[in-house]
Scaffold this active site. Sequence first.
Site, mmCIF file in Angstrom:
data_model
loop_
_atom_site.group_PDB
_atom_site.id
_atom_site.type_symbol
_atom_site.label_atom_id
_atom_site.label_comp_id
_atom_site.label_asym_id
_atom_site.label_seq_id
_atom_site.Cartn_x
_atom_site.Cartn_y
_atom_site.Cartn_z
ATOM 1 N N GLN A 187 0.736 -1.338 -0.092
ATOM 2 C CA GLN A 187 0.051 0.185 0.180
ATOM 3 C C GLN A 187 0.760 1.445 0.016
ATOM 4 O OE1 GLN A 187 -2.609 0.408 3.522
ATOM 5 N NE2 GLN A 187 -4.068 1.599 2.399
ATOM 6 N N GLY B 222 2.835 1.343 11.864
ATOM 7 C CA GLY B 222 2.292 0.396 12.984
ATOM 8 C C GLY B 222 2.016 -0.864 12.716
ATOM 9 N N GLY B 223 0.938 -0.733 11.536
ATOM 10 C CA GLY B 223 0.610 -2.070 11.044
ATOM 11 C C GLY B 223 -0.002 -1.883 9.826
ATOM 12 N N MET B 224 0.141 -3.007 9.096
ATOM 13 C CA MET B 224 -0.602 -3.061 7.652
ATOM 14 C C MET B 224 -1.457 -4.417 7.648
ATOM 15 S SD MET B 224 -0.792 -1.900 4.616
ATOM 16 C CE MET B 224 -1.808 -2.789 3.753
ATOM 17 N N GLU B 225 -2.539 -4.383 7.143
ATOM 18 C CA GLU B 225 -3.771 -5.231 7.279
ATOM 19 C C GLU B 225 -3.505 -6.099 6.254
ATOM 20 O OE1 GLU B 225 -3.804 -1.973 6.472
ATOM 21 O OE2 GLU B 225 -5.390 -1.775 4.872
ATOM 22 N N HIS C 203 -7.261 -2.651 15.169
ATOM 23 C CA HIS C 203 -7.419 -1.707 13.956
ATOM 24 C C HIS C 203 -7.024 -2.563 12.686
ATOM 25 C CE1 HIS C 203 -7.002 1.817 11.358
ATOM 26 N NE2 HIS C 203 -6.125 1.267 10.802
ATOM 27 N N GLU C 204 -6.106 -3.339 12.715
ATOM 28 C CA GLU C 204 -5.529 -4.210 11.521
ATOM 29 C C GLU C 204 -6.562 -5.207 11.380
ATOM 30 O OE1 GLU C 204 -3.754 -2.568 9.787
ATOM 31 O OE2 GLU C 204 -2.897 -1.209 11.329
ATOM 32 N N HIS D 53 -9.740 -4.182 9.778
ATOM 33 C CA HIS D 53 -9.551 -3.924 8.245
ATOM 34 C C HIS D 53 -10.046 -5.330 7.552
ATOM 35 C CE1 HIS D 53 -7.848 -0.091 7.190
ATOM 36 N NE2 HIS D 53 -6.557 -0.314 7.956
ATOM 37 N N GLU E 284 -10.163 3.593 6.177
ATOM 38 C CA GLU E 284 -9.606 3.886 7.361
ATOM 39 C C GLU E 284 -10.389 4.311 8.450
ATOM 40 O OE1 GLU E 284 -6.759 2.812 8.201
ATOM 41 O OE2 GLU E 284 -5.753 2.328 6.172
ATOM 42 N N ASP F 51 0.580 8.600 -1.407
ATOM 43 C CA ASP F 51 1.026 8.684 0.187
ATOM 44 C C ASP F 51 0.854 9.864 0.810
ATOM 45 O OD1 ASP F 51 2.132 6.521 1.680
ATOM 46 O OD2 ASP F 51 3.721 7.418 1.636
ATOM 47 N N TYR G 235 -8.621 8.690 8.906
ATOM 48 C CA TYR G 235 -8.923 8.063 9.911
ATOM 49 C C TYR G 235 -9.823 8.894 10.993
ATOM 50 C CZ TYR G 235 -4.667 5.694 8.654
ATOM 51 O OH TYR G 235 -3.488 4.828 7.972
ATOM 52 N N ARG H 108 9.599 3.359 12.109
ATOM 53 C CA ARG H 108 8.155 3.753 12.063
ATOM 54 C C ARG H 108 8.163 5.266 11.656
ATOM 55 N NH1 ARG H 108 3.862 1.946 16.709
ATOM 56 N NH2 ARG H 108 2.052 3.013 15.662
ATOM 57 N N LYS I 26 5.545 7.370 11.742
ATOM 58 C CA LYS I 26 4.806 8.158 12.612
ATOM 59 C C LYS I 26 5.539 8.766 13.646
ATOM 60 C CE LYS I 26 1.804 6.965 16.108
ATOM 61 N NZ LYS I 26 0.931 5.995 16.868
HETATM 62 N N1 BES Z 1 -3.185 0.594 5.696
HETATM 63 C C1 BES Z 1 -2.651 1.342 7.216
HETATM 64 C C2 BES Z 1 -1.303 1.698 6.804
HETATM 65 C C3 BES Z 1 -1.032 2.390 5.366
HETATM 66 C C4 BES Z 1 -1.873 3.545 5.132
HETATM 67 C C5 BES Z 1 -0.111 1.936 4.543
HETATM 68 C C6 BES Z 1 -1.481 4.290 3.803
HETATM 69 C C7 BES Z 1 0.232 2.625 3.313
HETATM 70 C C8 BES Z 1 -0.742 3.586 3.085
HETATM 71 C C9 BES Z 1 -2.786 0.704 8.512
HETATM 72 O O1 BES Z 1 -4.015 -0.013 8.782
HETATM 73 C C10 BES Z 1 -2.745 1.712 9.323
HETATM 74 O O2 BES Z 1 -3.416 2.588 9.481
HETATM 75 N N2 BES Z 1 -1.902 1.864 10.459
HETATM 76 C C11 BES Z 1 -1.619 2.712 11.486
HETATM 77 C C12 BES Z 1 -2.017 2.068 12.690
HETATM 78 C C13 BES Z 1 -3.408 2.386 13.027
HETATM 79 C C14 BES Z 1 -3.667 2.009 14.488
HETATM 80 C C15 BES Z 1 -3.968 3.836 12.852
HETATM 81 C C16 BES Z 1 -0.185 2.951 11.513
HETATM 82 O O3 BES Z 1 0.658 2.124 10.693
HETATM 83 O O4 BES Z 1 0.177 3.910 12.457
HETATM 84 ZN ZN ZN Z 2 -5.611 1.200 8.819
#
Ligand code: BES
Ligand code: ZN
Length: 623
Positions: free
Chosen positions: A165, A292-295, A319-320, A323, A342, A399, A407, A578, A580
Amino acid sequence: MRLSYHLIACTILSLTILSSCQSENNKMQTKNEASSDRNDTHSSAQPDKAVSQHLSLDLVVDFESKTMEGSVLHKIENKGSNEIIFDTKGLKISKVEIDTRSEPVDFELAADKKFLGSALTVPIDEETKEVKIFYSTTSESSAVQWLNPIQTTDKIHPFLFTQGQAILTRTWIPCQDSPGIRVTYDAKLQVPEELMAVMSAENPKTKSADGVYNFRMEQAIPPYLIALAIGDLEFKAVGPRTGVYSEPSMLEKSHYEFGDMEKMLVSAEELYGPYLWDQYDVIVLPASFPFGGMENPRLTFATPTILAGDRSLTALIAHELAHSWSGNLVTNATWDDFWLNEGFTVYFERRIMEALYGVPYVKMLTQLGLQDLDGEIEDLGSHSHDTHLKLNLEGRDPDDGMTDIAYEKGALFLMALEEQVGRERFDQFLKKYFNDHKFQTLTTEEFIEYLQTNLIETDKVEIDLNAWIYGPGLPAKKPSVTSDRFSKVESFSANALKDKNWNKSKTKDWTTHEWLHFIRTLDEEIDLKDIQKIQEVFQFNTSGNSEILAAWLEFSINTGHYKEITNELEEFLVSVGRRKFLTPLYKALKNSDDLKLAKDIYTKARPNYHSVSQQTMDALLNE
Ligand code: BES
Ligand code: ZN
């Protein structure tokens, strides 16, 4: 499915009526942007001509040359075209064959387009059922991160993972890389014998004897959800349908941390219907994982920075997991509709967390989310089009437009709907929504139409859809959330600052969220003495909780008193990838006029980051 002009016009008309309080300005934007076009501007594929339905990967993974080489065979449906178009980027295409013909065909690889890559056009005829592309990845295959042993947690074996993604799957598989297109897949991977391969598919639980792994994903998924990880992996079951994969040294810790995973799965099903992917596992990746995570279906990819030791950061797993319905079952048709993935997922995540841990816990999560949302709107500017739920990302890297708006504003919009009709009725609507659209994709406009018919008209809902979806910032009328636990944090903090007395015993039952709120509400003009006292009492500098550590490091930089924490800061930025966490920290350094320190640390850290994080930090630090 394409909406007719009549439907579009009706949708726009009823939106306008509903939003009679909107400014002229916003109405104009609605008309411009409410195209119900399913055309994905981030893919060169033309699925109405010829579309891939299934793909078979056959790859040899070589850690020496850092390449994957082999072929992908697409089973296609030709809708009457003489060509089929695939997305590719950073790939070496050596040969293309169609069906069982012995001669390779003349394919055409277009010039590289910014963000999108090179469209691969293959001539086909009426009867063509299969297209086989022989190719190899390159150092430009930005989905893939190849980690040397030293960059892994256990530091013994190399590791590889992919991140698809939003539009990166095309950098390791030639495919029709649009979220509006779904494929089933199978794969054969040859990897070094001492490693295990896992995918977003049915997975092995032990290593194979010869390094060969076969996979099948029988449910149709958009290509951004095709994912691969290879490393010294072990598996441990959590429940009958759930489990964890990680490098050996993290397995027990991960298994403990995610101990409630099976319960999460059960409560998710109770809310919005059966889990349709059979198994739900999580793989804990090395710390360079940019998210953080990818679903990825059946196998969420997760950062090790959620292993806090006390299960306090597992909302990310909820969260994941969520999804698996919002995103993987019902998918945004284009990246402009990202909030459908999201926003629904954040709402759903919090419902799972509420079922397991109660309302006060979720009020804290929601409050933190709303703080992020306010910050995001401030950063983007309250009139920015990027604060609309429906985005317009044409000509940009998707991106860049994927912010907290999708979100948190997305989730808040769903909370507003829930407030109107009551929880029971809203749950019934959501459950039906997931069931009615399972294994399908939706545009924002298709969702609005469904919402009008199945909730707004039936239940006479009064809501300003136009303001929520096509308007900037936040509508004046919106749900409000307060947290008693956060109010207590605020009074503790105010009293302690006044009395210069940091009585630790009063914080003994605080969770991560209270600590985050505590740090976030400290004033950046705070006296150095107070910072030193807080640090002495609470030891945030050495917190094993990544969220708390990152928040404290950021706060310290913003106060200007960060010379004392430079070592911790550098260690964190070099070892964690990460995004974030990275973005606010590098940004804070930059805003403190310490671009030099930011760049010095980044020079050391950059080789450890995945391309997704590299790209963002390159842009941030070289502006
Ligand atoms: N699908 C997203 C990660 C993502 C978004 C990858 C856009 C590439 C482009 C994933 O589900 C996500 O939202 N991850 C968050 C964690 C969540 C608890 C808000 C993250 O990685 O911070
Ligand atoms: Zn997400």
